[in-house]
Design a protein around this motif. Structure first.
Motif, short mmCIF file in Angstrom:
data_model
loop_
_atom_site.label_atom_id
_atom_site.label_comp_id
_atom_site.label_asym_id
_atom_site.label_seq_id
_atom_site.Cartn_x
_atom_site.Cartn_y
_atom_site.Cartn_z
N ARG A 1 58.24 35.72 46.30
CA ARG A 1 57.94 36.50 47.34
C ARG A 1 56.50 36.15 47.98
NH1 ARG A 1 61.04 40.77 47.69
NH2 ARG A 1 59.70 42.04 49.46
N SER A 2 56.05 36.48 48.88
CA SER A 2 54.67 36.76 49.09
C SER A 2 53.93 37.75 48.89
CB SER A 2 54.33 35.85 50.55
OG SER A 2 55.06 34.60 50.75
N LEU A 3 52.47 37.94 48.30
CA LEU A 3 51.88 38.96 48.17
C LEU A 3 50.47 38.75 48.76
CD1 LEU A 3 51.71 38.82 44.20
CD2 LEU A 3 53.21 39.60 45.61
N PHE A 4 50.49 39.93 49.65
CA PHE A 4 49.26 40.82 50.85
C PHE A 4 48.18 41.27 50.25
CE2 PHE A 4 52.43 38.44 52.60
CZ PHE A 4 52.14 37.96 53.86
N ASP A 5 47.05 41.23 50.38
CA ASP A 5 46.16 41.74 50.07
C ASP A 5 44.72 41.66 51.08
OD1 ASP A 5 44.25 43.46 48.44
OD2 ASP A 5 45.80 43.69 46.76
N THR A 6 43.48 42.19 50.83
CA THR A 6 42.22 41.72 51.75
C THR A 6 41.98 40.66 50.53
OG1 THR A 6 41.34 44.32 49.69
CG2 THR A 6 42.58 44.16 52.56
N GLY A 7 40.97 40.87 51.66
CA GLY A 7 40.45 39.04 50.96
C GLY A 7 38.72 40.06 49.02
N ASP A 8 39.01 41.08 49.21
CA ASP A 8 38.53 41.28 48.05
C ASP A 8 39.68 41.81 46.58
OD1 ASP A 8 38.66 44.07 49.63
OD2 ASP A 8 36.84 44.45 49.41
N ARG A 9 40.57 41.84 47.24
CA ARG A 9 41.65 42.16 46.75
C ARG A 9 41.40 43.97 46.10
NH1 ARG A 9 41.89 37.52 47.29
NH2 ARG A 9 43.33 35.99 45.98
N ARG A 10 41.18 44.94 47.48
CA ARG A 10 41.31 46.71 47.64
C ARG A 10 42.81 46.81 47.58
NH1 ARG A 10 37.60 48.25 52.26
NH2 ARG A 10 35.94 47.64 51.45
N LEU A 11 43.38 46.66 47.90
CA LEU A 11 44.82 47.23 47.43
C LEU A 11 45.36 47.34 45.68
CD1 LEU A 11 45.23 46.85 50.51
CD2 LEU A 11 47.98 45.90 50.17
N ALA A 12 45.03 45.97 45.27
CA ALA A 12 45.81 46.10 43.82
C ALA A 12 44.84 46.73 43.64
CB ALA A 12 45.65 44.15 43.62
N ALA A 13 43.60 47.18 43.46
CA ALA A 13 42.16 47.56 42.90
C ALA A 13 42.46 49.10 42.76
CB ALA A 13 40.84 46.86 43.61
N GLY A 14 43.05 49.60 44.21
CA GLY A 14 43.65 51.02 44.75
C GLY A 14 45.43 51.50 44.05
N GLY A 15 45.64 50.18 42.85
CA GLY A 15 46.82 50.69 42.76
C GLY A 15 48.29 50.01 43.93
N GLY A 16 48.36 49.16 44.86
CA GLY A 16 48.43 49.34 45.76
C GLY A 16 49.44 47.61 45.47
#
Length: 562
Positions: A121-136
């Protein structure tokens, strides 16, 4: 910590949600059926390169206009295209070096394991990892398609959810899913991982089936090859005696988070949302805990709004209200100008949500009232139902357009900053959280005591607003005051419900009167419906005193002096 998932997977989201919307040309006139009146059509459109989802080595390409076909598909209220976690049950992260079968065998269980399977799987996010920071967590498998997972980050009233879509899904759909998490930032591939999965069947010493697990090891692709990084265990089926086995796994667990919050490097990282421990009872900790819970709820439900989920709209509106209430309750701790400015912005957004929510409630109440009419008279009410449905559809389209604008994302950005880095007021020492909750309660009590025996509708609505603020303040103080604060919050919620019934009834009657004056041929049926609503209003205007009598004794509020 374990994360409990929601209901089992039900369906895949294959419809498109868009930045620019118009009403579907084939949509029929709204009818008495509430689900039809509450629906809305979405058209697929392209998105700008600045907000696109880009894969490594690829450039954004705008689809040709001829390829865009309006699906004219209606979304049912609550039919949000959501599916549960990949496996229903509890997900636990354990240390990478842990052998799950050995751990359970040492605890006295018998474990039978399947062969391992593998997927990439490829993991996608913003440059500053906003999705992961918010639980996405947004990921793509070429065969299985897109997967959007929202973690609760420990929110006690939410369950982890997962949406899926084909690999060729419109980018606008993916951007709508992640809008609140990325807040205007572009999303691109940030990591590629290989997931090794195998299934374990766990039985007791007496060969009784206890539970079925799926263990996943996540290997990150680097320049030197694939490196094992994370290990998760997820419960697929749990028997009656599974509690002890799950406790064994939970005892060995470590803090979990979306993969990109734990993998790889980023030049800058958005601050992760973390709920303070309930044992932290200082006023600042109580404020941070309450506002973090509200922000998690805001992010969680934002992506469900385009599909027309009434529950998502209600929950998001509650999240904004709680944030505003906390900024007011804990104002003595905060920079005043900063807090007041944010409260004003949140208030404007909550008002916009409230317009749509009020129309949803109106539609539900009208449908219920029409059902009370003799069957022969119901067709006469269809013009009123059509009008209510049209107003709701128009308000929804306007709301979705507003939520795609920069102002909404700016408010959301400010709310994230307020939760992760509050601007505290300079000074020595902070008052206790329970002392800060006194003011909302005293304002409510003083207002009620000053009322006449027969308060008017506006006064009862004011009581409802003040009760809501006092309730949110009591809720926030539960970590500091415990059960007494929780009990007061529950009693205030009951009062709020009764007064909400009164307000909704009054609003419905006022709407019927306006429409009877504006439309021809509906005066009689509108009068009938208003008459059917009147007993509900009168009942609520009397019952609220009974609820108040349960709340008002001073012994219930001794915790405010602690």
């Amino acid at each position: 910590m374990p994360t409990t998932s929601s209901a089992p997977r039900t369906s895949c989201l294959a419809t498109s949600t868009v930045a620019s919307r118009s009403r579907c040309p084939s949509s029929s006139t709204a009818r008495a059926n509430a689900s039809t009146r509450s629906s809305i059509c979405h058209w697929p459109t392209t998105c700008s390169p600045g907000s696109s989802i880009v894969r490594r080595g690829e450039r954004f390409r705008r689809p040709k206009a001829s390829t865009l076909k309006p699906p004219c598909r209606r979304a049912r209220p609550g039919a949000i295209g959501a599916v549960a976690d990949r496996f229903s049950g509890t997900r636990i992260r354990v240390p990478l070096e842990t052998s799950v079968p050995r751990l359970l065998i040492q605890a006295g269980y018998k474990v039978t394991s399947s062969a391992s399977s593998r997927s990439t799987r490829s993991l996608f996010d913003t440059g500053d990892r906003r999705l992961a920071a918010g639980g996405g967590e947004l990921s793509l498998n070429r065969r299985d398609g897109w997967r959007w997972r929202r973690d609760t980050l420990g929110h006690p009233k939410l369950t982890s959810r997962e949406w899926s879509a084909p690999s060729n899904a419109p980018q606008a759909q993916l951007l709508d899913w992640t809008r609140a998490y990325r807040r205007g930032r572009p999303v691109a591939e940030r990591a590629v991982v290989t997931i090794h999965s195998r299934r374990h069947t766990v039985a007791s010493a007496h060969a009784d089936s206890v539970l079925t697990l799926v263990e996943e090891r996540l290997d990150e692709h680097t320049q030197t090859g694939a490196t094992p990084r994370l290990r998760h265990v997820q419960v697929v089926e749990a028997g009656a005696n599974a509690t002890s086995a799950i406790a064994v796994l939970a005892e060995a667990s470590v803090d979990d988070a979306p993969a990109l919050a734990l993998l790889g490097r980023a030049r800058a990282r958005a601050p992760r949302l973390r709920i303070p421990d309930p044992s932290a009872t200082e006023a600042r900790d109580v404020f941070t805990r309450s506002t973090t819970l509200s922000l998690i709820q805001w992010l969680y439900f934002d992506g469900e709004l385009p599909a027309g989920s009434p529950e998502a709209l209600r929950k998001l509106r509650v999240a904004l209200r709680r944030l505003r209430s906390d900024l007011q309750t804990f104002a003595p701790l905060l920079d005043r100008e900063w807090a007041d400015g944010l409260r004003d912005q949140l208030g404007r957004q909550a008002t916009r949500l409230g317009v749509v929510r009020d129309l949803e409630v109106l539609g539900d109440r009208l449908a219920a009232l029409v059902a009370l009419l003799p069957e022969a008279e119901r067709p006469a009410a269809l013009p009123l139902l059509d009008t209510a449905g049209t107003q709701l559809a128009a308000a929804r389209v306007e709301l979705l357009d507003e939520l795609g604008r920069a102002e909404y994302l700016e408010v959301l950005d400010r709310a994230v900053d307020a939760v992760t880095a509050p601007r505290w007021k300079d000074g020595d020492g902070d008052p206790r959280a329970t002392r800060l909750a006194r003011r909302p309660w005293r304002r409510l009590r003083s207002y009620v005591e000053a009322l006449s025996d027969t308060p008017d509708d506006a006064e009862l609505h004011r009581v409802r607003i003040l009760a809501k603020r006092a309730r949110y303040a009591a809720d926030a103080c539960v970590p500091a005051a415990g059960a007494p604060a929780a009990e007061c919050a529950a009693q205030l919620a009951a009062l709020q419900t009764v007064l909400g019934e009164h307000h909704d009834g009054v609003t419905t009657r006022d709407w019927l009167q306006r429409e009877a004056e504006a439309m021809s041929g509906v005066s009689f049926i509108a009068g009938e419906l208003a008459a059917l609503e009147l007993p509900n209003v009168r009942r609520a205007s009397k019952v609220w005193r009974d609820e108040w009598a349960k709340i008002s004794p001073s012994r219930n509020w001794r915790w405010l002096r602690s």
